[in-house]
Design an enzyme around this catalytic site. Structure first.
Site, PDB file in Angstrom:
ATOM      1  N   ASP A   1      -4.965  -3.276   4.413  1.00  0.00           N
ATOM      2  CA  ASP A   1      -6.210  -2.731   3.840  1.00  0.00           C
ATOM      3  C   ASP A   1      -6.392  -1.273   4.256  1.00  0.00           C
ATOM      4  OD1 ASP A   1      -8.649  -2.669   2.531  1.00  0.00           O
ATOM      5  OD2 ASP A   1      -9.749  -3.597   4.172  1.00  0.00           O
TER       6      ASP A   1
ATOM      7  N   GLU B   1     -14.175   4.256   0.933  1.00  0.00           N
ATOM      8  CA  GLU B   1     -14.352   2.954   0.286  1.00  0.00           C
ATOM      9  C   GLU B   1     -15.016   1.941   1.209  1.00  0.00           C
ATOM     10  OE1 GLU B   1     -13.357  -1.195  -0.840  1.00  0.00           O
ATOM     11  OE2 GLU B   1     -12.739  -0.102   0.960  1.00  0.00           O
ATOM     12  N   GLU B   2     -14.730   2.036   2.515  1.00  0.00           N
ATOM     13  CA  GLU B   2     -15.233   1.038   3.451  1.00  0.00           C
ATOM     14  C   GLU B   2     -16.732   1.185   3.747  1.00  0.00           C
ATOM     15  OE1 GLU B   2     -13.689  -1.481   4.273  1.00  0.00           O
ATOM     16  OE2 GLU B   2     -11.539  -1.102   4.388  1.00  0.00           O
TER      17      GLU B   2
END
Length: 340
Positions: A92, A123-124
């Protein structure tokens, strides 16, 4: 064009710390690599020393491989054994970056140039990179966006939606020896949360159950002070449109607290292709914020159950398979368009 060593590149990327907000170094390395491979590379600034990376060939990109460069903390250096590569970002999503670059090179070697790469920041956390990437001119020519997240190399038919909300209560501070002089914001919050936990959340035939996680609770200043403020942050995984879930939340709160919706997006049905094993993604991705980038597909090596853990890893077999899957998926999409 020399083949990409997927294992080596995955480890090199893992060994560059890129916790959200610190993506500069990994973006620089990827940019230099892709320039050496002959791509036109553009860094799209999000903030100082934070940039998305868009790589294209001499042709306009009809198919774009995309994933994110940032990771959750803490940094974990790479290691490997006979079967797996370990470390923060192994699945990830640094192994995915390596597999997507290798797939793009495989396609170019076969004379397929209408491809591109989009690697985002943030994105996280809030998908700030994807939100800005959505306005990039390259999106206009993109017909298919193949987004990479760990799906065990299965093609996702949809992703659940997400709702994040902060619930706040207010009270009146007082000495804890004289509780009658105050009003506990924490006790008010606990009552509200108890009602939320009893809520019967909606179900959908495709997306399954809506689930609610009380992720953070805070309040008060000391044990001997009646707390005047308290708050909780909820994360709801949506199987249905957010409007009905908001109604349920507000009914449970019943005016006893304020609610602020930090982020909301509904479930998304994705493009499915015959011949690829399928799954439903219960997690969220950059996809809701990349609406201008053609039809969406979601697939990648590794298990989401290992992402964000101390033993994050991806099998070497899955990485090699992912290279072929990404390339085959692109060829299938191009072939389908030619038959129309």
């Amino acid at each position: 064009m020399s083949p990409i060593d997927v294992f080596r590149l995955t480890r090199e990327l893992i060994d560059i710390p890129s916790v959200t907000g610190e993506e500069f170094q990994i973006g620089t390395l990827l940019g230099e690599l892709l320039i050496r491979l002959g791509y036109h590379v553009e860094l799209q600034d999000i903030a100082p020393e934070r940039s998305n990376l868009i790589a294209t060939t001499q042709a306009k990109p009809r198919i774009v491989f995309s994933t994110h460069m940032d990771t959750v903390p803490p940094f974990i250096a790479s290691s490997e054994d006979d079967e797996c590569i370990h470390g923060r970002g192994a699945c990830d999503a640094k192994g995915i970056i390596a597999a997507q670059i290798a797939a793009a090179e495989k396609l170019r070697a076969d004379g397929i140039y209408e491809i591109g790469l989009l690697f985002t920041v943030d994105e996280e956390v809030t998908s700030a990179g994807a939100k800005i990437a959505n306005e990039h001119p390259a999106a206009a020519s993109c017909e298919y966006l193949i987004n990479g997240e760990p799906t065990d190399n299965r093609l996702a038919i949809g992703t659940k939606g997400s709702l994040q909300a902060t619930i706040r209560t207010e009270g009146r501070a007082a000495h804890s020896a004289y509780p009658e002089e105050g009003e506990s914001a924490i006790e008010k919050l606990l009552d509200v949360l108890a009602e939320i936990r009893k809520t019967d959340w909606p179900h959908d035939e495709l997306f399954g159950d809506t689930t609610c996680n009380i992720g953070l609770v805070s309040g008060g200043v000391r044990a001997n002070v009646i707390p005047s403020e308290a708050q909780a942050i909820l994360q709801v995984r949506l199987a249905v449109e957010s409007s009905s879930v908001k109604e349920s939340l507000e009914r449970a709160i019943a005016g006893r607290a304020s609610i602020h919706y930090k982020s909301v997006h509904d479930p998304i049905r994705l493009l499915s292709i015959d011949g690829f094993e399928q799954m439903l993604a219960r997690f969220t991705t950059d996809i809701p914020y990349l609406s201008n980038w053609g039809q969406k597909l979601l697939i990648g090596p590794g298990s989401i159950r290992l992402a964000h853990t101390e033993d994050e890893r991806v099998t070497k077999r899955e990485l090699l398979d992912a290279v072929d899957i990404y390339a085959d998926l692109a060829r299938t999409l191009i072939s389908q368009d030619m038959k129309r």
